[in-house]
Write a protein that holds these residues in place. Sequence first.
Motif, PDB file in Angstrom:
ATOM      1  N   ILE A  35      11.537 -24.664 -11.497  1.00 20.18           N
ATOM      2  CA  ILE A  35      10.890 -25.665 -10.653  1.00 20.18           C
ATOM      3  C   ILE A  35       9.774 -26.416 -11.359  1.00 20.18           C
ATOM      4  O   ILE A  35       9.232 -27.378 -10.805  1.00 20.18           O
TER       5      ILE A  35
ATOM      6  N   VAL B 277      11.305 -28.815  -3.881  1.00 20.84           N
ATOM      7  CA  VAL B 277      12.262 -27.705  -3.970  1.00 20.84           C
ATOM      8  C   VAL B 277      12.801 -27.431  -2.568  1.00 20.84           C
ATOM      9  O   VAL B 277      12.035 -27.330  -1.608  1.00 20.84           O
TER      10      VAL B 277
ATOM     11  N   ALA C  16      10.678 -18.468  -4.314  1.00 17.24           N
ATOM     12  CA  ALA C  16      10.650 -19.933  -4.421  1.00 17.24           C
ATOM     13  C   ALA C  16       9.375 -20.490  -3.797  1.00 17.24           C
ATOM     14  O   ALA C  16       8.723 -21.375  -4.370  1.00 17.24           O
ATOM     15  N   LEU C  17       8.998 -19.993  -2.631  1.00 18.36           N
ATOM     16  CA  LEU C  17       7.765 -20.456  -1.992  1.00 18.36           C
ATOM     17  C   LEU C  17       6.549 -20.079  -2.833  1.00 18.36           C
ATOM     18  O   LEU C  17       5.624 -20.889  -2.999  1.00 18.36           O
TER      19      LEU C  17
ATOM     20  N   CYS D 147       6.419 -22.451  -5.745  1.00 16.53           N
ATOM     21  CA  CYS D 147       6.004 -23.797  -5.334  1.00 16.53           C
ATOM     22  C   CYS D 147       4.507 -23.849  -5.058  1.00 16.53           C
ATOM     23  O   CYS D 147       3.838 -24.835  -5.391  1.00 16.53           O
TER      24      CYS D 147
ATOM     25  N   TYR E 259       7.761 -27.854  -0.703  1.00 18.95           N
ATOM     26  CA  TYR E 259       8.786 -26.830  -0.466  1.00 18.95           C
ATOM     27  C   TYR E 259       9.432 -27.048   0.901  1.00 18.95           C
ATOM     28  O   TYR E 259       8.747 -27.316   1.897  1.00 18.95           O
TER      29      TYR E 259
ATOM     30  N   ASP F 178      12.775 -25.183   3.291  1.00 21.65           N
ATOM     31  CA  ASP F 178      13.904 -24.263   3.353  1.00 21.65           C
ATOM     32  C   ASP F 178      14.628 -24.436   4.684  1.00 21.65           C
ATOM     33  O   ASP F 178      14.142 -25.114   5.594  1.00 21.65           O
TER      34      ASP F 178
ATOM     35  N   ALA G 206       4.640 -27.512   2.896  1.00 22.59           N
ATOM     36  CA  ALA G 206       5.745 -26.580   3.118  1.00 22.59           C
ATOM     37  C   ALA G 206       6.348 -26.821   4.502  1.00 22.59           C
ATOM     38  O   ALA G 206       5.618 -26.813   5.501  1.00 22.59           O
TER      39      ALA G 206
END
Length: 530
Positions: free
Chosen positions: A220, A226, A240-241, A244, A251, A253, A279
């Motif tokens: 990333i 992402v 992933a979080l 980020c 971010y 999802d 996010a």
Amino acid sequence: MQLTFRHLLRSSRRFVFENIMDLEHVCVVHQRWFRNLRVLVRCPDYVEYRLTGLFYGLKQEVLARGGPVDPAHYWYEFITAIARMRVEGRLDGEDGNLTQTEVITFHFAAVLAPIFWSLRPLFVRQKQDILAADTALLEREYALDQRGFQREESRALRVIVYGGNGFFGRIIVDDLLRHTTAQIEIASRTAQRIEFPGFEYRVRFVESDLHDQVSVLRTIAGADIVIVAAGPFQGMPLTALQACIAERVPYIDVADDRDFVRRAYELAESEATLNGMVALIGCSVVPGLTSLLTRFAQATIPRIDQTKICISPGTRHPRGPGSFACLLSTVGREFTAPADGNEAPVIGWSKPERVSFPAPIGDRTVYRVVDIADHFIQPRYFGTRTVEFRIGSELSALNLLLSAVRRVRQSFRIPVSWLVPIGRALIHVAAVFGSTAGGVTVEVTGYAGEDHRSETWCVFAGVGGERIPSMLAAIAADMVLRREIRGTGIVPLPDWITRDQLVGELAARGIRIAVRSGGEEWRAVGDATA
């Protein structure tokens, strides 16, 4: 075995080193020999990737890597199951009149020596073809540069999509390719290549494992956003979080699991705001789309008491294994769901009920399925006391089959991993008889003062309903890239897009919104005649 190639090259060192580090040209300029490139590492002084080699039609998986040594030397190598080919390169002379020398050393088991020696002419011919193509490219670049041609190094926005080769992930990727100009990198453990006709040069494939924090951070780095569309989210790590937050990358999802969303909120609330990144957690049908529809209903029902969510997807296009694992994990299991302000037990895939969707979907049977993120999100944002979630297929036979699975699983405690392959096989058979019409309804019950009210909102599509779970993440990503979603920390799911914006974005994708009060007829939202 060693081969040496030396030739005059009318180019510059700068272009030679750019060519070595540029992965994009490998499968374009040399498509006769290489296909299916997947990036592993991409740094200023080192690249590593996998690709499929085609040695005169013989396919083999190849690990490639290389980089510069100093202004006059470089190296790269190709590693296969049976051999390693190491190239040591050297550049002599002045720019415009270089001598390029490459010494190739083949390493292989001694028992294969007769075979490699017999194939020596073919290796020479392949290398000459590669050198000829590279030389033509490098000399053309240098000639243009000498004439004063200035390249515009425009940087495309870079979007990483974990799980972009899965069922819902590829729909997100396809939508981003059609509605943005971003470069898309599909990240997964195996980087399985899929086709996006017309957009091949905007899609890159990267090997990265969400269970490996180093791999995620490496992937990333430098991204503009992402998106995590890899499922199931039950038990998935927050790598992933976390990455980020560390890199300050926006971010998104599509998580639907209550525990994952709760853990993600706890992490983002403690760290994301401090690091100044955005996010959007749970940006799918549940809890993302259902939160927006609940907010729309709140305009007429300020005090929400109960929310009933019903989903009926089309069955023409079977979902991936992650979706099946998510669904089957709830079948026959006991969970708790908010009921009258407390937690009440519910058995997954029980208590069938007929509910109404707008035409052409009509009435469908849906079952109680629990442990979704709305059980966390609805009380948080709306103070909802009772949250009920149901799902059902358009095919009665499939509904009855899942009911039977519930009974069997309750009786024999069968692990969900056993059920996924069987369930997927049966769904593929059922797909022949299914349609692509699907939708989600959110029935909100509560009070406006002392007046008890009920209103139901529905997002649906008569064709292509399987796209609905992916659209919210794609729309949100586009808005983040256009800087229409700003701020830091968690973006509240009910408030990041207005009703008119959502209606317009979904309408542009062939997806509609309808609403009805109590038992009235459905009426379209956004229709000029409504």
